[in-house]
Design an enzyme around this catalytic site. Structure first.
Site, PDB file in Angstrom:
ATOM      1  N   ASP A   1     127.458 -19.880  99.051  1.00 50.87           N
ATOM      2  CA  ASP A   1     126.185 -19.448  98.477  1.00 50.87           C
ATOM      3  C   ASP A   1     126.370 -18.040  97.943  1.00 50.87           C
ATOM      4  OD1 ASP A   1     123.421 -19.002  98.068  1.00 50.87           O
ATOM      5  OD2 ASP A   1     122.938 -20.370  99.705  1.00 50.87           O
TER       6      ASP A   1
ATOM      7  N   ASP B   1     121.910 -18.070  94.085  1.00 52.42           N
ATOM      8  CA  ASP B   1     120.583 -17.662  94.530  1.00 52.42           C
ATOM      9  C   ASP B   1     119.786 -17.059  93.364  1.00 52.42           C
ATOM     10  OD1 ASP B   1     119.058 -17.252  97.105  1.00 52.42           O
ATOM     11  OD2 ASP B   1     118.981 -15.210  96.309  1.00 52.42           O
TER      12      ASP B   1
ATOM     13  N   GLU C   1     119.868 -22.016  91.642  1.00 54.20           N
ATOM     14  CA  GLU C   1     118.478 -21.994  92.072  1.00 54.20           C
ATOM     15  C   GLU C   1     117.717 -21.353  90.913  1.00 54.20           C
ATOM     16  OE1 GLU C   1     115.639 -20.420  95.700  1.00 54.20           O
ATOM     17  OE2 GLU C   1     117.169 -19.106  94.913  1.00 54.20           O
TER      18      GLU C   1
ATOM     19  N   HIS D   1     116.122 -24.612 103.011  1.00 49.58           N
ATOM     20  CA  HIS D   1     115.875 -23.600 104.024  1.00 49.58           C
ATOM     21  C   HIS D   1     114.688 -22.697 103.697  1.00 49.58           C
ATOM     22  CE1 HIS D   1     118.176 -21.876 100.839  1.00 49.58           C
ATOM     23  NE2 HIS D   1     117.868 -20.662 101.268  1.00 49.58           N
ATOM     24  N   ASP D   2     113.981 -22.988 102.608  1.00 47.38           N
ATOM     25  CA  ASP D   2     112.838 -22.156 102.220  1.00 47.38           C
ATOM     26  C   ASP D   2     111.510 -22.882 102.289  1.00 47.38           C
ATOM     27  OD1 ASP D   2     114.391 -19.939 101.588  1.00 47.38           O
ATOM     28  OD2 ASP D   2     114.766 -20.649  99.546  1.00 47.38           O
TER      29      ASP D   2
HETATM   30  C1  NOJ Z   1     116.213 -17.690  97.641  1.00 42.08           C
HETATM   31  C2  NOJ Z   1     116.820 -18.115  98.946  1.00 42.08           C
HETATM   32  O1  NOJ Z   1     116.873 -19.508  98.986  1.00 42.08           O
HETATM   33  C3  NOJ Z   1     115.967 -17.510 100.036  1.00 42.08           C
HETATM   34  O2  NOJ Z   1     116.278 -18.016 101.312  1.00 42.08           O
HETATM   35  C4  NOJ Z   1     116.125 -16.020  99.989  1.00 42.08           C
HETATM   36  O3  NOJ Z   1     115.254 -15.441 100.928  1.00 42.08           O
HETATM   37  C5  NOJ Z   1     115.788 -15.483  98.588  1.00 42.08           C
HETATM   38  N1  NOJ Z   1     116.339 -16.266  97.532  1.00 42.08           N
HETATM   39  C6  NOJ Z   1     116.284 -14.078  98.423  1.00 42.08           C
HETATM   40  O4  NOJ Z   1     117.666 -14.075  98.334  1.00 42.08           O
END
Ligand code: NOJ
Length: 552
Positions: free
Chosen positions: A118, A217, A275, A337-338
Site C-alpha cells: 500500500d 492511497d 483509490e 478498512h474504511d
Molecule cells: C485512505 C485510506 O484508505 C484510509 O485508511 C486513510 O486513513 C486515508 N486514506 C489517509 O491516508
C-alpha cells in the site's frame, strides 16, 4: 506472399489479448485485503505482524485467492495506523523487520501468489524528516520547487476530506501547510522534482524487492492547483459544501499516473490499484482514455454502499461494463478498512452474504475481499469517545446521525482482529489484551467453525473461486446481462463466455423462492449457495436469496 500475410495476421492476432488470453495477470486476479495489525499476531504482543501474515498464507491460498494486498506496515507513528508514513523503506517494529517483509514477498511467490503493498504517495506523517526540514527552512530557501510540502501565507477555502479547514498554521515556519486528510498528514509537493523522484524511487525500491504492484492511497489528490485557486462552493455535504475542482483530479495527477505506470512496467507486469475518490467517469480517467495506460484498476466507492437488490446490481454491472470495456477491467469491492463491513450492511444475514459473494466472484472484474468477509465477520460496536481511530476525534457527529447514512465514524469497529477460532482472542493472539477487542460473536463466527461446516459462506467462497480459477469464461470471459424482462422479479442473471465455454449465473435477490426456465441450454449446477436451489430439466428453482452457476 501468403507466408508473409500469415505471419502478419498471426502478429496482429497475438497482440489481441482478448482472443489469445494474453491480457495481464492483474486483470484476472482475485484479491484478499489484509489489515496487518489485525490478521495474525505471531509474537503475542496483541498486534498482528508480518510473520503472522506469512503463517496464514496457506489459508488464503486454500481459499483460492491469488493476490494479497496489505495495508501499510512501513515505519510510522501510527496516528492513522500506517497511513502516516515516516520512512517508506523501513518496517514499523511492531510489524517486523525489513527481512520479514522480504520473506513475505518470497513466501507469497513460492505459493504462486502475488503481493501488493500500500503506497501512500499523497502525504507523509508530520514526523517524516522532510516535514522537520521544511518547518525550519529559511524564507530565502523556500518555494514551490524547493519545499517538500504545500505552504502558504494566505490560506484559501480548501477543505480537508475529513475535518474542515485543510490548512494548518505551523508556528515554527509561521506559514500554513495543506493537509487533504488529517492535520498530521501534510500533503507532499510534487512540483518539487526532488519529491517526485524520491517517491518514485521508493516505488522502485519495493519493485526491486519483488512486489507485484501497489494499492495507491487517495491517488487523485496527489496534485493541487499551483496557484491555489478557491474551490467553487456546492450543496453537497459529503464533499464539505464545495466541488474539489482545484484539490482533486488535476491534469498533473493523470500525467503522474502514466509516469508511475511506466516505472512499474519497466519491471514487468505490475499492478496499480488506485483509490480514486469521485464518480466512475473520474476512476475511468485514471485508468486511461483509450488504452489502459495509467492505473490498472480503480476502486469504486459507490458500491461500498451497495443496496441489496437485483435492480441495483443490474444497473451497477451495466454501468461498469459500459465504463470499463476490455482492455479495462472493473474491480468489485464491498468492504474495506474504511467503510462498514458488507455483513453489517446485510444485517448480519449469512444467506445474503452468500449471494453477494457468489455474484462478486463470478462477475467480469477483479473481486477484492476484505479479511474476515470470508467467514462473515461483522462490525463490532465500539465507542466513538475512546476510539483509537483518529477520525471520531476530528469529526464530532453523534452516532445517530452517522447511522442514518449506514456508516460509522469509528473505523475500529471494522478493523477488529481476525476470528480464527473459538479460542482465547479468537485465536488471533496469545496476549492478555489485543490492540482492539475481538468482536463478541467470535465463538460462532470463525475460520475453524466455518471450515468444519458443509454449508458455510467460507465453503461457498472456496467452491466459487475453485470454479473461477479453472473456468476461463469466469476469469477472462465476456459478460452479458440477461434483460430483467426475461427474468422473474428480483432475479439477476448474466452469461459469461470464453470461446465455446459458456456459463450462466442466476441470482435471486428476493426472499421468496422463484421458479423459472433456465436461460439457455445449461444442464449442470457448478455452484449453488443453498440446498433449496434445484435444477430439473429446464426448470430452475431458486430459494430465497438463492443463486447458482450453471454450465452446459
Ligand atoms: C485512505 C485510506 O484508505 C484510509 O485508511 C486513510 O486513513 C486515508 N486514506 C489517509 O491516508
Amino acid at each position: 506472399m501468403i507466408k508473409n500475410f500469415t505471419i502478419c495476421l498471426l502478429l496482429v492476432l497475438s497482440s489481441c489479448p482478448v482472443i489469445f488470453g494474453q491480457s495481464p495477470w492483474y486483470h484476472h486476479t482475485t484479491i484478499y485485503q489484509i489489515y496487518p495489525r489485525s490478521f495474525y499476531d505471531s509474537n503475542g504482543d496483541g498486534i498482528g505482524d508480518i510473520p503472522g501474515i506469512i503463517q496464514k498464507l496457506d489459508y488464503i491460498k486454500s481459499l483460492g485467492y491469488e493476490t494479497i494486498w496489505c495495508s501499510p506496515f512501513f515505519a510510522s507513528p501510527q496516528k492513522d495506523f500506517g497511513y502516516d508514513v515516516s520512512d517508506y523503506r523501513q518496517i514499523a517494529p511492531e510489524y517486523g523487520t525489513l527481512a520479514d517483509a522480504e520473506r513475505l514477498i518470497a513466501e507469497v511467490h513460492q505459493r504462486d501468489m502475488k503481493i501488493l503493498f500500500d503506497m501512500v504517495m499523497n502525504h507523509t506523517s508530520d514526523e517524516h524528516p522532510w516535514f522537520a526540514e521544511d518547518r525550519h527552512r529559511k524564507p530565502e530557501e523556500r518555494g514551490a520547487r524547493r519545499d517538500y510540502y504545500v505552504w502558504t501565507d494566505q490560506p484559501n477555502n480548501w477543505k480537508s476530506m475529513v475535518s474542515g479547514n485543510a490548512w494548518r498554521y505551523d508556528t515554527i515556519r509561521q506559514q500554513y501547510y495543506y493537509a487533504a486528510f488529517l492535520p498530521f498528514q501534510p500533503d507532499l509537493n510534487y512540483r518539487n522534482a526532488k519529491v517526485k523522484e524520491a517517491m518514485l524511487d521508493h516505488v522502485r525500491f519495493w519493485l526491486r524487492k519483488g512486489v507485484d504492484g501497489f494499492r495507491l492511497d487517495i491517488f487523485n489528490s496527489i496534485y493541487e492547483d499551483d496557484s491555489l485557486r478557491n474551490n467553487p462552493t456546492s450543496g453537497n455535504i459529503e464533499s464539505h459544501m464545495q466541488r474539489p475542482v482545484y484539490t482533486a483530479n488535476r491534469p498533473e495527477s493523470l500525467q503522474f499516473a502514466e509516469e508511475l505506470r511506466a516505472v512499474c512496467d519497466s519491471f514487468g507486469e505490475r499492478m496499480l490499484l488506485g483509490e480514486i475518490i469521485g464518480d466512475r467517469s473520474v476512476s475511468r480517467k485514471y485508468c486511461g482514455d483509450k488504452i489502459n495506460n495509467r492505473l490498472t484498476l480503480a476502486f469504486d466507492f459507490e458500491m461500498l454502499r451497495f443496496q441489496f437488490s437485483a435492480k441495483y446490481f443490474a444497473k451497477l454491472v451495466s454501468n461498469l461494463e459500459n465504463d470499463f470495456p476490455e482492455p479495462f477491467m472493473p474491480a468489485y469491492v464491498f468492504s474495506n478498512h474504511d467503510r462498514r463491513r458488507s455483513m453489517k450492511r446485510l444485517n448480519n444475514d449469512e444467506s445474503k452474504a452468500k449471494l453477494l459473494h457468489l455474484m462478486q466472484l463470478t462477475l467480469r472484474g477483479v473481486p477484492c475481499m476484505y479479511y474476515g468477509e470470508d467467514v462473515g465477520m461483522t462490525d463490532a460496536k465500539l465507542p466513538y469517545k475512546t476510539a483509537l481511530d483518529p477520525i471520531p476525534h476530528y469529526v464530532k457527529l453523534p452516532r445517530g446521525i452517522v447511522n442514518m447514512v449506514d456508516e460509522t465514524l469509528n473505523r475500529d469497529e471494522l478493523r477488529t482482529p481476525m476470528q480464527w477460532s473459538a479460542d482465547k482472542n479468537a485465536g488471533f493472539s496469545t496476549a492478555e489484551k489485543t490492540w482492539l477487542p475481538v468482536n463478541s460473536d467470535y465463538k460462532n463466527v470463525n475460520v475453524a467453525n466455518a471450515s468444519a461446516s458443509d454449508s458455510s459462506l467460507l465453503l461457498l467462497i472456496k467452491q466459487t473461486l475453485a470454479l473461477r480459477n479453472k473456468t476461463k469464461a469466469l476469469s477472462h470471459g465476456a459478460l452479458k446481462l440477461i434483460s430483467a424482462e426475461q427474468l422473474p422479479a428480483h432475479v439477476l442473471a448474466y452469461k459469461r463466455t470464453w470461446g465455446n465455454e459458456k456459463v450462466v449465473v442466476v441470482l435471486n435477490f428476493g426472499k421468496r423462492e422463484v421458479e423459472m426456465s433456465v436461460p439457455g441450454t445449461f444442464s449442470k449446477v457448478e455452484v449453488s449457495n443453498s440446498k433449496g436451489n434445484k435444477l430439473s430439466g429446464e426448470k430452475l428453482t431458486l430459494a430465497g436469496w438463492g443463486g447458482v452457476v450453471l454450465a452446459r
